[in-house]
Design a protein around this motif. Structure first.
Motif, mmCIF file in Angstrom:
data_model
loop_
_atom_site.group_PDB
_atom_site.id
_atom_site.type_symbol
_atom_site.label_atom_id
_atom_site.label_comp_id
_atom_site.label_asym_id
_atom_site.label_seq_id
_atom_site.Cartn_x
_atom_site.Cartn_y
_atom_site.Cartn_z
ATOM 1 N N ASP A 1 0.711 -1.196 -0.125
ATOM 2 C CA ASP A 1 0.197 0.006 0.020
ATOM 3 C C ASP A 1 0.910 1.315 -0.178
ATOM 4 O O ASP A 1 1.846 1.303 0.721
ATOM 5 N N VAL A 2 0.585 2.345 -0.958
ATOM 6 C CA VAL A 2 0.981 3.269 -0.796
ATOM 7 C C VAL A 2 0.666 4.285 0.415
ATOM 8 O O VAL A 2 -0.831 4.227 0.417
ATOM 9 N N SER A 3 1.302 5.031 1.234
ATOM 10 C CA SER A 3 0.909 5.676 2.015
ATOM 11 C C SER A 3 1.367 7.058 2.265
ATOM 12 O O SER A 3 2.725 7.291 1.914
ATOM 13 N N PHE A 4 0.966 8.115 2.798
ATOM 14 C CA PHE A 4 1.437 9.444 2.871
ATOM 15 C C PHE A 4 0.622 9.980 4.089
ATOM 16 O O PHE A 4 -0.616 10.356 4.030
ATOM 17 N N GLU A 5 1.362 10.597 5.058
ATOM 18 C CA GLU A 5 1.054 11.515 5.971
ATOM 19 C C GLU A 5 1.700 12.554 6.242
ATOM 20 O O GLU A 5 2.870 12.190 6.796
ATOM 21 N N ALA A 6 1.294 13.464 5.652
ATOM 22 C CA ALA A 6 2.270 14.700 6.145
ATOM 23 C C ALA A 6 1.409 15.978 6.439
ATOM 24 O O ALA A 6 0.119 15.987 5.865
ATOM 25 N N GLY A 7 1.871 16.911 7.350
ATOM 26 C CA GLY A 7 1.135 18.037 7.487
ATOM 27 C C GLY A 7 1.163 19.143 6.643
ATOM 28 O O GLY A 7 1.909 18.669 5.485
ATOM 29 N N SER A 8 0.715 19.999 6.666
ATOM 30 C CA SER A 8 0.918 21.207 6.093
ATOM 31 C C SER A 8 1.194 22.645 6.561
ATOM 32 O O SER A 8 0.571 22.704 7.975
ATOM 33 N N THR A 9 1.561 23.493 6.110
ATOM 34 C CA THR A 9 1.787 24.627 6.744
ATOM 35 C C THR A 9 0.544 25.503 7.216
ATOM 36 O O THR A 9 -0.519 25.300 6.342
ATOM 37 N N ARG A 10 0.538 26.373 8.168
ATOM 38 C CA ARG A 10 -0.599 27.170 8.627
ATOM 39 C C ARG A 10 -1.270 27.901 7.386
ATOM 40 O O ARG A 10 -0.387 28.605 6.794
ATOM 41 N N LEU A 11 -2.500 27.897 7.361
ATOM 42 C CA LEU A 11 -3.262 28.885 6.222
ATOM 43 C C LEU A 11 -4.129 29.832 6.943
ATOM 44 O O LEU A 11 -4.825 29.439 7.808
ATOM 45 N N GLY A 12 -3.727 31.202 6.452
ATOM 46 C CA GLY A 12 -4.539 32.302 7.201
ATOM 47 C C GLY A 12 -6.049 32.286 6.461
ATOM 48 O O GLY A 12 -6.459 31.430 5.598
ATOM 49 N N LYS A 13 -6.783 33.465 6.734
ATOM 50 C CA LYS A 13 -8.081 33.442 6.272
ATOM 51 C C LYS A 13 -8.085 33.897 4.763
ATOM 52 O O LYS A 13 -9.122 33.634 4.225
ATOM 53 N N LYS A 14 -7.073 34.719 4.491
ATOM 54 C CA LYS A 14 -7.056 35.192 2.964
ATOM 55 C C LYS A 14 -6.290 34.116 2.160
ATOM 56 O O LYS A 14 -5.302 33.941 2.689
ATOM 57 N N VAL A 15 -6.768 33.542 1.150
ATOM 58 C CA VAL A 15 -6.143 32.509 0.331
ATOM 59 C C VAL A 15 -5.977 33.144 -0.904
ATOM 60 O O VAL A 15 -5.001 33.644 -1.390
ATOM 61 N N ILE A 16 -6.997 33.243 -2.009
ATOM 62 C CA ILE A 16 -6.411 33.495 -3.340
ATOM 63 C C ILE A 16 -7.938 34.299 -3.848
ATOM 64 O O ILE A 16 -9.159 34.116 -3.543
ATOM 65 N N GLU A 17 -7.625 35.548 -4.386
ATOM 66 C CA GLU A 17 -8.892 36.164 -4.751
ATOM 67 C C GLU A 17 -8.657 36.716 -6.182
ATOM 68 O O GLU A 17 -7.465 37.500 -6.564
ATOM 69 N N LEU A 18 -9.481 36.377 -7.253
ATOM 70 C CA LEU A 18 -9.401 36.888 -8.462
ATOM 71 C C LEU A 18 -10.425 37.861 -8.878
ATOM 72 O O LEU A 18 -11.610 37.544 -8.682
ATOM 73 N N GLU A 19 -10.010 38.927 -9.596
ATOM 74 C CA GLU A 19 -11.009 40.050 -9.854
ATOM 75 C C GLU A 19 -10.914 40.406 -11.165
ATOM 76 O O GLU A 19 -9.785 40.913 -11.591
ATOM 77 N N GLY A 20 -12.081 40.364 -12.037
ATOM 78 C CA GLY A 20 -11.851 40.973 -13.381
ATOM 79 C C GLY A 20 -10.600 40.463 -14.160
ATOM 80 O O GLY A 20 -10.198 40.791 -15.198
#
Length: 626
Positions: free
Chosen positions: A302-321
């Motif tokens: 079985d392939v297995s992967f358990e890794a954490g991720s760095t903390r993500l704040g409230k603002k992620v990505i915003e696309l406008e126009g």
């Protein structure tokens, strides 16, 4: 019928086919599965006669025809589409090829009597070989696959169009056995649906490798599993295979346990040294030696992967126009979108509609013609692209992974080394010192996926992650995404993967704005089908056609639409309050039953409100009411 006996094939020191025997009968629908690098493509090539085995035989009748579609098909340069698909010396193919050539010549020289005479002669030959139906079927297949310019040279076509021509070529040629290696790669969902239906009526036997588990489940009636050089066969589709494989593995484990207990008892007997005749004791010793040498194939891969991720704040990505064009073709027009923490976003649409372009704009590989992109300060993007351009063939596997990290930390705080992570992704310690150029296509993709995930991103962009990955690795990726705390944005044509991973979607459609839909892919298809039934297909905004007269929303419907969301929120709050009261009622069963009954009644009201909201929102969208 085709029979395979004791096929043996190695690659370096790796055994790919270990004395494999099987049979392919008329009308078999066989799905070939296995972890990438186990030799699936090699097995197909040996059957097709493109590769050879070191040992073993393949037997079939002299006139038995095999048609093979490679993962990366090569077309003959200089030929046009029709010449390419009508290849070979089969009489019907030769007649159709010559007829099409004369037909094209007549278009250029319509007054030439000699060309007219040759056309009549070829028409007569088409009659004699009953080729008209085959010719019509061939052009229908090309059209369904999105190829409409039949006389265009193949070198003038895009990679995706060439793949479609190769599929058409394989489907059109008469064959007793059709072998397809990853036919659904780079096909959009609509084309995959068509191919699935077409193969249901295919006259010959079929053997295919595909990552698309819905496709595999619906097309096959047998599964061949290639695992560590051994071939296991199962009657039934992919769903039944999963059940029967679990049974087989459980049986093998029970045999191993029984063998271990017997060996333990035999050794204890010999150690105690009870009196026995010499010949009998000698036989017992020989049997113990044989038992010690016996091995069982129960080691988990079985392939297995358990890794954490760095903390993500409230603002992620915003696309406008956002706007993006290539020449006169506009792919993205005035697009606004806000990505928030926890998003599981799927992106679907026809090939060439701008899906990958949008991902490249988000990561900064492409600049939009117009509009702004804002990326949150805490965002760390991991981008899994379609191509292999980021893999250096001259690097060793361990060097490639160590470029990202020597160690990673799991969400539980454990430390895992690069070597251990490669082992979890089925690359042994010895294989880790091989050069990347020695890997199969699927192994390269698995290694690349590991590198992206090891960077511990908090926003994952996946561009067609299911292409070239085996079903086992896909299952592990899906489980990893289940526990991944960050944002996932994936472009995919894999219906199963989309249903499993995403909860809302961006839908690209030709000549239409990008649509946003809440739900997975199957829910979107159901919604689209119902919408077309109720309102018919939407007119294209660039078609110049006048839109159909809009159905008016009544005064009562407008009032209901303005308040229905508040009603839904109120009902949800009432359910939450009741759940708290039930939890606080303790052992008062009478009170609990009373509250639970009230909760069920309100849940029914909520369900009815949600259904009504769906009807009204569909109508509001038609009328462009915000």
């Amino acid at each position: 019928m085709l029979t395979i006996e004791n096929l043996y094939k190695t690659y370096g020191d790796k055994i790919l086919l270990n004395d494999i025997s099987c049979m392919i009968k008329p009308n078999d629908r066989i799905g070939l599965i296995g972890v990438n690098g186990t030799g699936k493509s090699t097995f197909l090539k040996v059957i097709a006669g493109i590769d050879t085995a070191e040992k073993g035989t393949i037997n079939h009748a002299k006139d038995y025809q095999i048609e093979y579609l490679a993962q990366e098909p090569e077309l003959e340069p200089g030929l046009n589409v029709i010449e390419q698909i009508y290849y070979g010396e089969a009489a019907i193919m030769k007649v159709m090829r010559e007829y099409e050539q004369v037909l094209l010549e007549l278009q250029h020289h319509p007054e030439n009597e000699k060309v007219q005479e040759r056309l009549m002669e070829k028409q007569q030959q088409m009659d004699e070989h009953e080729a008209w139906e085959a010719n019509t079927a061939a052009k229908t297949i090309l059209t369904k696959l999105g190829i409409t310019n039949f006389h265009k040279k193949v070198e003038e076509l895009s990679g995706g169009q060439r793949k479609r021509i190769a599929i058409a070529k394989a489907l059109i040629q008469p064959a007793d056995l059709l072998i397809l290696d990853e036919p659904t790669n780079h096909l959009d969902n609509e084309t995959v649906d068509w191919l699935e239906k077409h193969l249901a009526s295919y006259k010959g036997a079929l053997m295919l490798v595909t990552h698309d588990r819905y496709f595999l489940n619906r097309v096959t009636n047998q599964i061949f599993e290639l695992d560590k050089g051994n071939l296991y066969t199962y009657d039934g589709n992919y769903e039944l295979f999963l059940e029967k494989k679990a049974e087989r593995e459980a049986l093998e484990r029970s045999y191993e346990e029984k063998h271990r207990n017997t060996l333990r008892r035999e050794l204890a007997w010999l150690k105690r040294g009870p009196k026995a005749r010499g010949t009998k004791q000698k036989a017992r010793v020989e049997r113990v030696q044989e038992m010690r040498q016996q091995t069982f194939d129960t080691e988990s891969r079985d392939v297995s992967f358990e890794a954490g991720s760095t903390r993500l704040g409230k603002k992620v990505i915003e696309l406008e126009g956002i706007e993006k064009s290539y020449g006169s073709e506009q792919l993205i027009a005035d697009f606004d979108f806000l990505v928030v923490p926890g998003d599981r976003l799927g992106i679907v649409g026809p090939n060439g509609s701008g899906k990958t372009t949008l991902l490249n704009i988000i990561v900064g590989r492409l600049a939009p013609d117009k509009g702004e992109i804002e990326i949150g300060q805490t965002v760390k993007i991991g981008y899994y692209t379609q191509g292999d351009e980021e893999l250096d063939d001259d690097k060793r596997l361990i060097e490639y992974i160590r470029e990202v990290a020597e160690v990673i930390h799991t969400k539980n705080g454990d430390v895992i080394t690069a070597e251990q992570m490669l082992e979890r992704f089925l690359f042994s310690r010895r294989e880790q010192w091989n050069y990347i150029r020695k890997l199969s296509g699927g192994e390269r993709r698995r290694l690349y996926l590991l590198k992206v995930l090891m960077s511990e991103p908090n926003v994952l962009l996946l561009d067609e992650p299911t292409n070239d990955l085996d079903t086992q690795t896909l299952g592990v990726l899906e489980e990893y995404l289940d526990q991944f705390p960050g944002v996932v944005i994936t472009v995919s044509h894999d219906r199963y993967f989309l249903d499993r991973v995403v909860d809302h979607m961006l839908v690209f459609k030709e000549n239409n704005p990008i649509e946003h839909f809440y739900g997975n892919y199957s829910e979107f298809l159901k919604w689209e089908k119902e919408a077309q039934k109720q309102y018919g297909p939407k007119p294209s905004k660039k078609s110049g056609q006048k839109p159909a007269r809009k159905k008016k929303m009544s005064y009562n419907e407008k009032m209901e639409w303005e308040t229905i969301e508040d009603d839904i929120t109120e009902l949800e709050t009432m359910i939450e309050n009741l759940q708290e009261q039930i939890a606080g009622a303790g052992s008062d069963t009478g009170k609990v039953q009373e509250l639970y009954k009230e909760q069920q009644e309100i849940e029914e009201k909520l369900e009815a409100k949600m259904e009504r909201w769906e009807e009204l929102s569909l109508l509001a969208e038609e009328l462009e009411i915000k």
